[in-house]
Design a protein around this motif. Structure first.
Motif, PDB file in Angstrom:
ATOM      1  N   ALA A   1      36.697  82.821  46.193  1.00  0.00           N
ATOM      2  CA  ALA A   1      35.658  82.841  45.154  1.00  0.00           C
ATOM      3  C   ALA A   1      35.057  81.445  45.044  1.00  0.00           C
ATOM      4  CB  ALA A   1      36.247  83.289  43.821  1.00  0.00           C
ATOM      5  N   ASN A   2      34.004  81.209  45.778  1.00  0.00           N
ATOM      6  CA  ASN A   2      33.378  79.883  45.808  1.00  0.00           C
ATOM      7  C   ASN A   2      32.118  79.890  44.958  1.00  0.00           C
ATOM      8  OD1 ASN A   2      32.734  77.235  46.586  1.00  0.00           O
ATOM      9  ND2 ASN A   2      31.550  77.959  48.347  1.00  0.00           N
ATOM     10  N   SER A   3      32.323  79.982  43.642  1.00  0.00           N
ATOM     11  CA  SER A   3      31.161  80.030  42.748  1.00  0.00           C
ATOM     12  C   SER A   3      31.540  79.486  41.388  1.00  0.00           C
ATOM     13  CB  SER A   3      30.659  81.477  42.596  1.00  0.00           C
ATOM     14  OG  SER A   3      31.643  82.283  41.958  1.00  0.00           O
ATOM     15  N   GLY A   4      30.527  78.997  40.658  1.00  0.00           N
ATOM     16  CA  GLY A   4      30.728  78.576  39.279  1.00  0.00           C
ATOM     17  C   GLY A   4      31.860  77.593  39.118  1.00  0.00           C
ATOM     18  N   TRP A   5      32.772  77.920  38.166  1.00  0.00           N
ATOM     19  CA  TRP A   5      33.837  76.966  37.858  1.00  0.00           C
ATOM     20  C   TRP A   5      34.975  76.972  38.861  1.00  0.00           C
ATOM     21  CZ3 TRP A   5      38.149  79.809  37.622  1.00  0.00           C
ATOM     22  CH2 TRP A   5      38.162  81.046  36.966  1.00  0.00           C
ATOM     23  N   ASN A   6      35.000  77.893  39.792  1.00  0.00           N
ATOM     24  CA  ASN A   6      36.076  77.892  40.776  1.00  0.00           C
ATOM     25  C   ASN A   6      36.139  76.532  41.468  1.00  0.00           C
ATOM     26  OD1 ASN A   6      37.331  80.717  41.043  1.00  0.00           O
ATOM     27  ND2 ASN A   6      35.132  81.156  40.998  1.00  0.00           N
ATOM     28  N   GLN A   7      37.341  75.962  41.540  1.00  0.00           N
ATOM     29  CA  GLN A   7      37.471  74.578  41.973  1.00  0.00           C
ATOM     30  C   GLN A   7      38.000  74.431  43.385  1.00  0.00           C
ATOM     31  OE1 GLN A   7      40.262  73.470  38.776  1.00  0.00           O
ATOM     32  NE2 GLN A   7      41.667  72.830  40.388  1.00  0.00           N
ATOM     33  N   GLY A   8      38.111  75.533  44.134  1.00  0.00           N
ATOM     34  CA  GLY A   8      38.606  75.440  45.499  1.00  0.00           C
ATOM     35  C   GLY A   8      37.795  74.498  46.368  1.00  0.00           C
ATOM     36  N   ILE A   9      36.509  74.402  46.113  1.00  0.00           N
ATOM     37  CA  ILE A   9      35.652  73.518  46.906  1.00  0.00           C
ATOM     38  C   ILE A   9      36.073  72.062  46.737  1.00  0.00           C
ATOM     39  CG2 ILE A   9      33.900  73.375  45.064  1.00  0.00           C
ATOM     40  CD1 ILE A   9      31.770  73.265  47.248  1.00  0.00           C
ATOM     41  N   MET A  10      36.467  71.686  45.525  1.00  0.00           N
ATOM     42  CA  MET A  10      36.925  70.321  45.280  1.00  0.00           C
ATOM     43  C   MET A  10      38.329  70.117  45.835  1.00  0.00           C
ATOM     44  SD  MET A  10      35.346  69.648  41.464  1.00  0.00           S
ATOM     45  CE  MET A  10      36.023  71.143  40.750  1.00  0.00           C
ATOM     46  N   ASP A  11      39.177  71.142  45.721  1.00  0.00           N
ATOM     47  CA  ASP A  11      40.520  71.045  46.298  1.00  0.00           C
ATOM     48  C   ASP A  11      40.449  70.840  47.810  1.00  0.00           C
ATOM     49  OD1 ASP A  11      41.758  71.451  43.811  1.00  0.00           O
ATOM     50  OD2 ASP A  11      41.714  73.619  44.043  1.00  0.00           O
ATOM     51  N   ALA A  12      39.586  71.602  48.475  1.00  0.00           N
ATOM     52  CA  ALA A  12      39.462  71.477  49.929  1.00  0.00           C
ATOM     53  C   ALA A  12      39.035  70.063  50.320  1.00  0.00           C
ATOM     54  CB  ALA A  12      38.473  72.504  50.463  1.00  0.00           C
TER      55      ALA A  12
ATOM     56  N   ALA B   1      36.936  73.795  55.753  1.00  0.00           N
ATOM     57  CA  ALA B   1      36.834  74.610  54.553  1.00  0.00           C
ATOM     58  C   ALA B   1      35.837  74.011  53.570  1.00  0.00           C
ATOM     59  CB  ALA B   1      38.206  74.755  53.897  1.00  0.00           C
ATOM     60  N   ALA B   2      35.921  72.696  53.344  1.00  0.00           N
ATOM     61  CA  ALA B   2      34.997  72.047  52.417  1.00  0.00           C
ATOM     62  C   ALA B   2      33.556  72.150  52.906  1.00  0.00           C
ATOM     63  CB  ALA B   2      35.392  70.581  52.239  1.00  0.00           C
ATOM     64  N   GLN B   3      33.349  71.958  54.193  1.00  0.00           N
ATOM     65  CA  GLN B   3      32.011  72.045  54.772  1.00  0.00           C
ATOM     66  C   GLN B   3      31.412  73.425  54.550  1.00  0.00           C
ATOM     67  OE1 GLN B   3      32.029  71.800  59.066  1.00  0.00           O
ATOM     68  NE2 GLN B   3      29.913  71.049  59.161  1.00  0.00           N
ATOM     69  N   ALA B   4      32.176  74.463  54.843  1.00  0.00           N
ATOM     70  CA  ALA B   4      31.671  75.821  54.688  1.00  0.00           C
ATOM     71  C   ALA B   4      31.360  76.137  53.231  1.00  0.00           C
ATOM     72  CB  ALA B   4      32.688  76.819  55.242  1.00  0.00           C
ATOM     73  N   MET B   5      32.195  75.674  52.335  1.00  0.00           N
ATOM     74  CA  MET B   5      31.990  75.968  50.916  1.00  0.00           C
ATOM     75  C   MET B   5      30.796  75.214  50.351  1.00  0.00           C
ATOM     76  SD  MET B   5      36.032  75.996  49.860  1.00  0.00           S
ATOM     77  CE  MET B   5      36.102  76.993  48.386  1.00  0.00           C
ATOM     78  N   VAL B   6      30.570  73.987  50.826  1.00  0.00           N
ATOM     79  CA  VAL B   6      29.391  73.240  50.392  1.00  0.00           C
ATOM     80  C   VAL B   6      28.117  73.933  50.861  1.00  0.00           C
ATOM     81  CG1 VAL B   6      28.090  71.113  50.819  1.00  0.00           C
ATOM     82  CG2 VAL B   6      30.480  70.987  50.126  1.00  0.00           C
ATOM     83  N   VAL B   7      28.089  74.347  52.108  1.00  0.00           N
ATOM     84  CA  VAL B   7      26.911  75.037  52.643  1.00  0.00           C
ATOM     85  C   VAL B   7      26.653  76.318  51.865  1.00  0.00           C
ATOM     86  CG1 VAL B   7      25.993  76.242  54.652  1.00  0.00           C
ATOM     87  CG2 VAL B   7      27.107  74.021  54.930  1.00  0.00           C
ATOM     88  N   GLU B   8      27.706  77.048  51.564  1.00  0.00           N
ATOM     89  CA  GLU B   8      27.539  78.301  50.815  1.00  0.00           C
ATOM     90  C   GLU B   8      26.951  78.049  49.442  1.00  0.00           C
ATOM     91  OE1 GLU B   8      30.171  82.189  49.352  1.00  0.00           O
ATOM     92  OE2 GLU B   8      31.193  80.360  50.016  1.00  0.00           O
ATOM     93  N   ARG B   9      27.468  77.055  48.742  1.00  0.00           N
ATOM     94  CA  ARG B   9      26.935  76.779  47.398  1.00  0.00           C
ATOM     95  C   ARG B   9      25.506  76.248  47.460  1.00  0.00           C
ATOM     96  NH1 ARG B   9      30.870  75.724  42.490  1.00  0.00           N
ATOM     97  NH2 ARG B   9      32.754  76.729  43.258  1.00  0.00           N
ATOM     98  N   ALA B  10      25.237  75.395  48.435  1.00  0.00           N
ATOM     99  CA  ALA B  10      23.886  74.834  48.540  1.00  0.00           C
ATOM    100  C   ALA B  10      22.856  75.896  48.873  1.00  0.00           C
ATOM    101  CB  ALA B  10      23.868  73.739  49.603  1.00  0.00           C
ATOM    102  N   SER B  11      23.302  76.998  49.432  1.00  0.00           N
ATOM    103  CA  SER B  11      22.391  78.084  49.812  1.00  0.00           C
ATOM    104  C   SER B  11      22.095  79.037  48.663  1.00  0.00           C
ATOM    105  CB  SER B  11      22.987  78.877  50.988  1.00  0.00           C
ATOM    106  OG  SER B  11      23.226  78.021  52.099  1.00  0.00           O
ATOM    107  N   THR B  12      22.743  78.845  47.528  1.00  0.00           N
ATOM    108  CA  THR B  12      22.534  79.728  46.376  1.00  0.00           C
ATOM    109  C   THR B  12      21.154  79.503  45.780  1.00  0.00           C
ATOM    110  OG1 THR B  12      24.895  79.581  45.880  1.00  0.00           O
ATOM    111  CG2 THR B  12      23.471  80.470  44.161  1.00  0.00           C
ATOM    112  N   GLY B  13      20.434  80.564  45.568  1.00  0.00           N
ATOM    113  CA  GLY B  13      19.116  80.458  44.942  1.00  0.00           C
ATOM    114  C   GLY B  13      19.224  80.220  43.457  1.00  0.00           C
ATOM    115  N   PRO B  14      18.172  79.679  42.837  1.00  0.00           N
ATOM    116  CA  PRO B  14      18.214  79.378  41.405  1.00  0.00           C
ATOM    117  C   PRO B  14      18.204  80.642  40.559  1.00  0.00           C
ATOM    118  CG  PRO B  14      16.011  79.024  42.261  1.00  0.00           C
ATOM    119  CD  PRO B  14      16.881  79.319  43.451  1.00  0.00           C
ATOM    120  N   ALA B  15      18.567  80.481  39.311  1.00  0.00           N
ATOM    121  CA  ALA B  15      18.514  81.599  38.367  1.00  0.00           C
ATOM    122  C   ALA B  15      17.069  82.007  38.127  1.00  0.00           C
ATOM    123  CB  ALA B  15      19.184  81.195  37.058  1.00  0.00           C
ATOM    124  N   SER B  16      16.879  83.269  37.906  1.00  0.00           N
ATOM    125  CA  SER B  16      15.541  83.801  37.672  1.00  0.00           C
ATOM    126  C   SER B  16      15.027  83.388  36.305  1.00  0.00           C
ATOM    127  CB  SER B  16      15.578  85.327  37.771  1.00  0.00           C
ATOM    128  OG  SER B  16      14.320  85.879  37.466  1.00  0.00           O
ATOM    129  N   GLY B  17      13.759  82.981  36.260  1.00  0.00           N
ATOM    130  CA  GLY B  17      13.109  82.715  34.991  1.00  0.00           C
ATOM    131  C   GLY B  17      13.155  81.279  34.520  1.00  0.00           C
TER     132      GLY B  17
END
Length: 401
Positions: free
Chosen positions: A270-281, A289-305
């Motif tokens: 679960a690499n989203s929001g407050w989940n801290q695995g990205i920092m642990d990695a 692992a850290a590289q993949a999780m950073v790319v995944e989060r950076a690819s998240t689109g902004p909230a609508s509105g």
């Protein structure tokens, strides 16, 4: 967001969180004395801007006979050291001093540190036969509970948690840093008390499984999981018992924490929001692992509105999510630079950086040290350290020989 501010050199903005807790200091100390008849301060996971319990978690319709100090939310009501964050806020003060070397700043906010230490020093009266503290009653974050309260006996439930790992990890780091402050910052009485307390802390909870020693959430706990946290890895973030920075600077063995990360899908799935695995990695030097999780989060689109592109969609609690990109930024910094948390205030570069990624960065390390790095094509192009006297304390973990 505050987690990334000190390495970015944004001390002024970081100080606002210290002011926030400093403003509630008289209330926090008074509440502890009124509720528990001892000194110190404690924080809880959800509190008002004045430091009081959040109304919903405290409960508007409370069970008859419930202790006045106990929240009516089993997710959080006995957690002072984990998500409650009491040692973490204290560590924020000590980190601010580590990064800035500003003794005036440290002395201004030192009561947030000493009062936090005093709370745990006085709050748990039980001891083992060896004289170690027994942290009970407690819970393991929101994940392993000490549910309810027996109002007849005025006691917690029979299967209440004993010696939760987040609290113990936090206190080890807090007390180690307190006891290495410059002479005269603490009184002799405080030094003696904290030295004794440190010696009486229980070890981090571990178990031997298939011949291998592994971290476990607590010494005793009901294994019925209530949330998706990884409490064993609070020894990595936020409490830095196991980091690549410490592995380089102090030869700390990371194997227990690394194996926990790899074995527990809650750490990385679960690499989203407050989940801290990205920092642990990142902190554990798990580069891929850290590289993949950073790319995944950076690819998240902004909230609508929303006009601001940094506002992320609903993840766990609220929208917009402040945690999603804040944790990503903290992880990126930890991939580039980590403190050694040692007596020399070592700065460790590229502890989890993919060597195939080019990068130019400027970060602030311990002792008000600015590090300017240019790296391209697998080669170090330039390194500038200010002040230059700190260059001897800058070490590369990877990518640069």
């Amino acid at each position: 967001p505050y987690g990334a501010m000190l390495p970015a050199g944004d001390v002024d903005t970081f100080e606002t969180i210290l002011k926030y807790y400093d403003n509630m200091l008289p209330f926090s100390k008074g509440r502890t004395l009124a509720y528990f008849n001892h000194t110190g301060l404690f924080h809880i996971e959800t509190e008002t801007i004045f430091g009081a319990y959040g109304q919903v978690d405290y409960g508007c319709s409370r069970p008859a006979g419930f202790p006045v100090w106990l929240e009516n939310n089993d997710y959080i009501h006995l957690d002072f050291g984990g998500d409650g964050g009491t040692p973490e806020i204290a560590l924020a003060v000590l980190d601010a001093y580590m990064y800035t070397n500003n003794l005036t700043l440290l002395k201004r906010y030192l009561p947030l540190v000493t009062e936090a230490a005093d709370f745990f020093l006085h709050h748990y009266p039980n001891r083992t036969a060896d004289g170690n503290y027994v942290f009970w009653p407690t819970q393991v974050l929101e994940t392993y509970w000490c549910p309810g309260w027996n109002v007849t006996s005025n006691q917690p439930s029979a299967d209440c948690v004993v010696d939760d790992l987040p609290t113990i990890a936090g206190l080890y780091t807090l007390l180690e840093k307190l006891l290495t402050l410059p002479s005269g910052v603490l009184t002799p009485v405080q030094v003696t008390a904290y030295e004794t307390f440190y010696k009486q802390l229980p070890p981090l909870p571990t178990a031997v499984i298939d011949g291998q020693t592994v971290l476990k959430p607590a010494q005793k706990y009901n294994p019925a999981r209530k949330n998706s946290e990884t409490p064993e890895l609070y020894s990595v973030h936020p409490y830095r018992r196991f980091t690549m920075g410490k592995a380089v600077a102090q030869a700390v063995n990371l194997s227990m924490a690394v194996e926990k990360f790899k074995a527990d899908s809650y750490a990385y799935a679960a690499n989203s929001g407050w989940n801290q695995g990205i920092m642990d990695a990142a902190l554990l030097g798990l580069t891929k692992a850290a590289q993949a999780m950073v790319v995944e989060r950076a690819s998240t689109g902004p909230a609508s509105g929303y006009r601001f592109q940094g506002f992320m969609p609903h993840m766990q609690d609220y929208e917009p999510s402040a945690d999603h990109l804040a944790n990503m930024m903290t992880a990126v910094q930890a991939m580039l630079m980590q403190p050694g948390d040692d007596a020399d205030n070592t700065i460790v570069l590229f502890p989890a950086w993919p060597c195939e990624w080019d990068v130019n960065f400027r970060l602030q390390g311990p002792m008000a040290t600015t590090v300017d790095v240019s790296y391209a094509g697998g080669q170090l192009v330039s390194l500038a350290v200010v002040p230059s006297s700190r260059r001897a304390f800058v070490k590369f973990a990877n990518c640069v020989n």
